[in-house]
Design an enzyme around this catalytic site. Structure first.
Site, mmCIF file in Angstrom:
data_model
loop_
_atom_site.group_PDB
_atom_site.id
_atom_site.type_symbol
_atom_site.label_atom_id
_atom_site.label_comp_id
_atom_site.label_asym_id
_atom_site.label_seq_id
_atom_site.Cartn_x
_atom_site.Cartn_y
_atom_site.Cartn_z
ATOM 1 N N GLY A 108 0.847 -1.192 0.000
ATOM 2 C CA GLY A 108 0.000 0.000 0.000
ATOM 3 C C GLY A 108 0.883 1.243 0.000
ATOM 4 N N PHE B 32 2.175 3.149 2.458
ATOM 5 C CA PHE B 32 3.338 3.285 3.323
ATOM 6 C C PHE B 32 4.375 2.177 3.109
ATOM 7 C CE2 PHE B 32 5.368 4.249 7.550
ATOM 8 C CZ PHE B 32 5.794 5.502 7.167
ATOM 9 N N GLY B 33 3.905 0.969 2.835
ATOM 10 C CA GLY B 33 4.855 -0.104 2.524
ATOM 11 C C GLY B 33 5.706 0.283 1.322
ATOM 12 N N LYS C 233 -0.013 1.376 12.574
ATOM 13 C CA LYS C 233 -0.379 2.109 13.792
ATOM 14 C C LYS C 233 -1.848 1.860 14.104
ATOM 15 C CE LYS C 233 2.595 5.992 12.420
ATOM 16 N NZ LYS C 233 2.561 7.334 11.831
ATOM 17 N N ALA D 52 3.146 9.031 3.700
ATOM 18 C CA ALA D 52 3.764 8.196 2.669
ATOM 19 C C ALA D 52 4.221 9.022 1.460
ATOM 20 C CB ALA D 52 2.772 7.125 2.228
ATOM 21 N N LYS E 209 -3.405 8.859 18.092
ATOM 22 C CA LYS E 209 -3.393 10.119 17.318
ATOM 23 C C LYS E 209 -4.322 9.996 16.109
ATOM 24 C CE LYS E 209 -0.923 8.769 13.620
ATOM 25 N NZ LYS E 209 -1.303 8.912 12.213
ATOM 26 N N ASN F 26 -7.187 9.937 8.205
ATOM 27 C CA ASN F 26 -8.049 9.997 9.393
ATOM 28 C C ASN F 26 -8.704 11.370 9.527
ATOM 29 O OD1 ASN F 26 -7.749 7.356 10.912
ATOM 30 N ND2 ASN F 26 -5.617 7.847 10.465
HETATM 31 N N1 LIG Z 1 0.116 6.061 4.551
HETATM 32 C C1 LIG Z 1 0.828 6.697 5.470
HETATM 33 O O1 LIG Z 1 1.151 7.882 5.302
HETATM 34 C C2 LIG Z 1 1.254 5.963 6.719
HETATM 35 C C3 LIG Z 1 2.277 6.523 7.463
HETATM 36 C C4 LIG Z 1 2.688 5.878 8.610
HETATM 37 C C5 LIG Z 1 2.079 4.701 8.996
HETATM 38 N N2 LIG Z 1 1.088 4.181 8.250
HETATM 39 C C6 LIG Z 1 0.475 2.937 8.709
HETATM 40 O O2 LIG Z 1 0.863 1.893 7.839
HETATM 41 C C7 LIG Z 1 -0.170 0.907 7.784
HETATM 42 C C8 LIG Z 1 -0.497 0.640 6.327
HETATM 43 O O3 LIG Z 1 -1.011 1.845 5.819
HETATM 44 P P1 LIG Z 1 -1.018 2.205 4.277
HETATM 45 O O4 LIG Z 1 -1.109 3.673 4.218
HETATM 46 O O5 LIG Z 1 0.082 1.560 3.554
HETATM 47 O O6 LIG Z 1 -2.411 1.578 3.867
HETATM 48 P P2 LIG Z 1 -3.027 1.415 2.414
HETATM 49 O O7 LIG Z 1 -4.475 1.396 2.585
HETATM 50 O O8 LIG Z 1 -2.419 2.410 1.499
HETATM 51 O O9 LIG Z 1 -2.491 -0.029 1.975
HETATM 52 C C9 LIG Z 1 -2.712 -1.171 2.742
HETATM 53 C C10 LIG Z 1 -2.019 -2.341 2.113
HETATM 54 O O10 LIG Z 1 -2.208 -3.489 2.926
HETATM 55 C C11 LIG Z 1 -2.692 -4.534 2.092
HETATM 56 N N3 LIG Z 1 -3.539 -5.429 2.839
HETATM 57 C C12 LIG Z 1 -4.693 -5.149 3.433
HETATM 58 N N4 LIG Z 1 -5.176 -6.268 4.002
HETATM 59 C C13 LIG Z 1 -4.292 -7.247 3.757
HETATM 60 C C14 LIG Z 1 -4.244 -8.618 4.077
HETATM 61 N N5 LIG Z 1 -5.188 -9.214 4.775
HETATM 62 N N6 LIG Z 1 -3.187 -9.309 3.653
HETATM 63 C C15 LIG Z 1 -2.224 -8.718 2.947
HETATM 64 N N7 LIG Z 1 -2.220 -7.444 2.633
HETATM 65 C C16 LIG Z 1 -3.250 -6.706 3.027
HETATM 66 C C17 LIG Z 1 -3.447 -3.841 0.983
HETATM 67 O O11 LIG Z 1 -3.575 -4.674 -0.143
HETATM 68 C C18 LIG Z 1 -2.535 -2.665 0.732
HETATM 69 O O12 LIG Z 1 -1.482 -3.035 -0.088
HETATM 70 C C19 LIG Z 1 -1.338 1.467 8.583
HETATM 71 O O13 LIG Z 1 -1.354 0.902 9.858
HETATM 72 C C20 LIG Z 1 -1.042 2.952 8.681
HETATM 73 O O14 LIG Z 1 -1.568 3.526 9.847
HETATM 74 C C21 LIG Z 1 0.658 4.778 7.106
HETATM 75 O O1 LIG Z 2 -3.082 9.387 6.681
HETATM 76 P P1 LIG Z 2 -3.204 8.920 8.104
HETATM 77 O O2 LIG Z 2 -4.204 9.706 8.871
HETATM 78 O O3 LIG Z 2 -3.399 7.446 8.174
HETATM 79 O O4 LIG Z 2 -1.800 9.225 8.808
HETATM 80 C C1 LIG Z 2 -0.636 8.725 8.241
HETATM 81 C C2 LIG Z 2 0.505 8.662 9.203
HETATM 82 O O5 LIG Z 2 0.202 7.910 10.342
HETATM 83 C C3 LIG Z 2 1.080 9.983 9.532
HETATM 84 O O6 LIG Z 2 2.233 9.845 10.310
#
Ligand SMILES: NC(=O)c1ccc[n+]([C@@H]2O[C@H](COP(=O)([O-])OP(=O)(O)OC[C@H]3O[C@@H](n4cnc5c(N)ncnc54)[C@H](O)[C@@H]3O)[C@@H](O)[C@H]2O)c1
Ligand SMILES: O=P(O)(O)OC[C@H](O)CO
Length: 518
Positions: free
Chosen positions: A195, A197-198, A293, A326, A377, A442
């Site tokens: 997704g 962040f990954g 998170k 991200a 948060k 959020n």
């Molecule tokens: N996006 C940001 O800016 C950001 C920043 C810091 C932390 N995070 C945290 O990182 C985590 C992931 O967020 P994101 O932004 O990448 O989310 P996203 O919605 O962009 O992507 C989620 C990813 O997880 C995959 N996924 C969902 N369910 C799954 C499952 N059962 N098996 C395998 N893969 C699965 C989806 O296919 C997708 O690739 C969250 O906990 C988020 O709070 C996000």
């Molecule tokens: O887009 P949000 O609200 O999931 O926040 C992303 C990150 O957690 C920010 O540090």
């Protein structure tokens, strides 16, 4: 690296124009005295100094060259004065791989012109340095100017001394050897979840070292194909080119085989099932770097509890959190995060993997504090969004965020977190980003709720996770367990559960008893 002798046949520079022009304005104005084509810019003695300072904004790239001259000139010589030392400092700039335009630097007192190369960014900055210098010259002749403010000479000296001390301290760290560092020995890293962040964190790692293999484990074969053929995550981060050493696969066994670290970026509510599914391929010794998170619905667990519970074994794990959208990580914009682990050595390893000129990585052993702040948060950001969606104003928003900070502190301290974590990157840092930043998912959910949209419609129209929605209910459970009252965070859960409108929630929160600050 050779020190190039000063050219002997060069002529003194013609006088600069009477009205000083900007660095860009001067480009191409005069023929080069070194006979090597047109000058891009002509500078006097002080400009030499400021040009070098400007180029030092790109310190990481010019610093090795500057350091290489230190044995010749003595350890006490700082790079700024190198610029004035027979062009040696200038030579360091000239050796910069980011060099972009030709520059003639001349010492107008001694007429020792030297030809070198300075990058475009430094040239752009030069105007600003000239302005600062002109301003400093004005204020240094008088302690106070009528139309404005100026520091006294004593204050200015103090500031410079303090800054120099900081720079000396910083240099000690920067000169440490990289040999045997975690980054140097890393060959392959797997990222769970392709997704936003990954993908961003995978790319941040891949940028660290071109021969590091970064593999994203994704579910969608179409997205997998796009990543491998277009080098773009067309679903979550469209328009961003990924480094060539990042690839994707849908095969867990292949993704994990040989990986020394696993970055976990699967949403919290899907993490248990995901980890159970890959458990057999993941060696118990491979550290998980968790960036997710939130709190799991049902168990109420943090990721630090969920990971061993899902894998049914101990697994080394570090929790990386902090203000980090991200998209901005993907753009390689400056970001600060904190690596939390009871094992300080492992936290340091993760710091070594991610730390770069655009990523600062603090360390802490306070896993509970970092996790609780990171999860809560998101709930607070929904509340902040509601207030913004209702257009209640900045006073309301600030009061709400301050109250939310207190509530997060009350709960996290009861759970054993350190008070200092709250004021760090995973606490205040991430709260500010998520409550005020336009990119927060959020906060966006909150804004739409505040404008009167229904949660189910908001979720149905979004392809990305907003962890705060699920976490809000878990927070209420934790508050009950730890016997702490969290009005704002509880109100968010009530609104999400459709038991209260946003307007009612605000009305009730404003009419709670007036209390002493705690
Ligand atoms: N996006 C940001 O800016 C950001 C920043 C810091 C932390 N995070 C945290 O990182 C985590 C992931 O967020 P994101 O932004 O990448 O989310 P996203 O919605 O962009 O992507 C989620 C990813 O997880 C995959 N996924 C969902 N369910 C799954 C499952 N059962 N098996 C395998 N893969 C699965 C989806 O296919 C997708 O690739 C969250 O906990 C988020 O709070 C996000
Ligand atoms: O887009 P949000 O609200 O999931 O926040 C992303 C990150 O957690 C920010 O540090």
């Amino acid at each position: 690296m050779l020190i190039r002798p000063l050219p002997s046949a060069v002529q003194p520079n013609p006088s600069p124009p009477s009205q000083p022009q900007g660095a860009l304005g001067n480009r191409g104005a005069w023929p080069s005295p070194s006979g090597r084509g047109q000058c891009k810019c002509r500078l006097n003695r002080s400009d030499c100094k400021y040009a070098l300072q400007a180029s030092r904004a790109l310190a990481v790239r010019t610093e090795p060259a500057v350091q290489a001259f230190k044995p010749t000139l003595g350890a006490d010589v700082v790079p700024t004065s190198l610029a004035l030392s027979n062009g040696v400092g200038l030579e360091a700039v000239a050796q910069s791989p980011v060099a972009g335009g030709e520059l003639v630097l001349s010492d107008t007192d001694d007429v020792v012109p030297e030809s070198g190369v300075l990058c475009d960014e430094a040239l752009r900055n030069l105007d600003e340095y000239r302005r600062v210098e002109a301003y400093s010259a004005t204020v240094s002749s008088s302690a106070h100017i009528s139309s404005g403010f100026a520091y006294s000479t004593a204050q200015r000296n103090q500031i410079r001394e303090s800054w120099d001390a900081l720079m000396r301290w910083s240099k000690v760290f920067r000169t440490r050897k990289l040999a045997g560092s975690p980054l140097e020995v890393a060959k392959k890293i797997v990222v769970f979840g392709g997704g936003s962040f990954g993908t961003a964190m995978g790319c941040a790692l891949a940028r660290q070292k071109s021969d590091l293999e970064v593999v994203l484990l994704v579910r969608d074969p179409y997205l997998c194909k796009d990543i491998n053929t277009l080098h773009e995550n067309t679903r979550y981060l469209k328009g961003f080119q990924m480094p060539p050493n990042v690839r994707a696969t849908t095969l867990a066994a292949e993704a994990i085989a040989g990986a020394q670290y696993a970055v976990h970026a699967v949403p919290v509510q899907s993490s248990r099932a995901f980890l159970q599914g890959i458990k057999e391929y993941l060696s118990p010794s491979v550290p998980i770097i968790c960036v997710s998170k939130g709190l799991e619905v049902g168990s109420g667990q943090m990721m630090s509890e969920l990971i061993p519970s899902a894998l049914e074994r101990k697994q080394p794990a570090v929790f990386l959190s902090g203000p980090s959208f991200a998209r901005e990580v993907m753009q390689n914009r400056p970001t600060g995060v904190v690596a939390a682990c009871k094992d300080g050595k492992l936290a340091k390893t993760v710091q070594g993997l991610f730390a770069s000129p655009t990523m600062r990585v603090n360390m802490t052993t306070d896993v509970v504090g970092v996790e609780i702040c990171g999860a809560l948060k998101n709930v607070l950001a929904i509340a902040a969004g509601i207030v913004q969606g209702m257009d209640l104003g900045n006073n309301a928003l600030a009061a709400l965020v301050a109250q939310g900070c207190s509530e997060i502190r009350w709960l996290s301290e009861k759970m054993g977190a350190k008070p200092t974590t709250m004021s760090g990157l995973s606490g205040l840092g991430d709260i500010m980003l998520t409550c005020y930043g336009d990119l927060s998912r959020n906060r966006s959910v909150g804004i739409r709720l505040g404008r009167g949209e229904k949660l189910e419609d908001i979720i149905a129209s979004s392809s990305q996770v907003a962890e705060g929605v699920a976490t809000a209910a878990v927070v209420v459970g934790l508050a009950r367990k730890y016997r702490v009252s969290l009005p704002v965070l509880t109100a968010v859960a009530q609104v999400l559960d459709n038991n209260l409108t946003a307007h009612e929630a605000v009305f009730h929160i404003m009419n709670l008893p007036q209390i002493e600050e705690a």
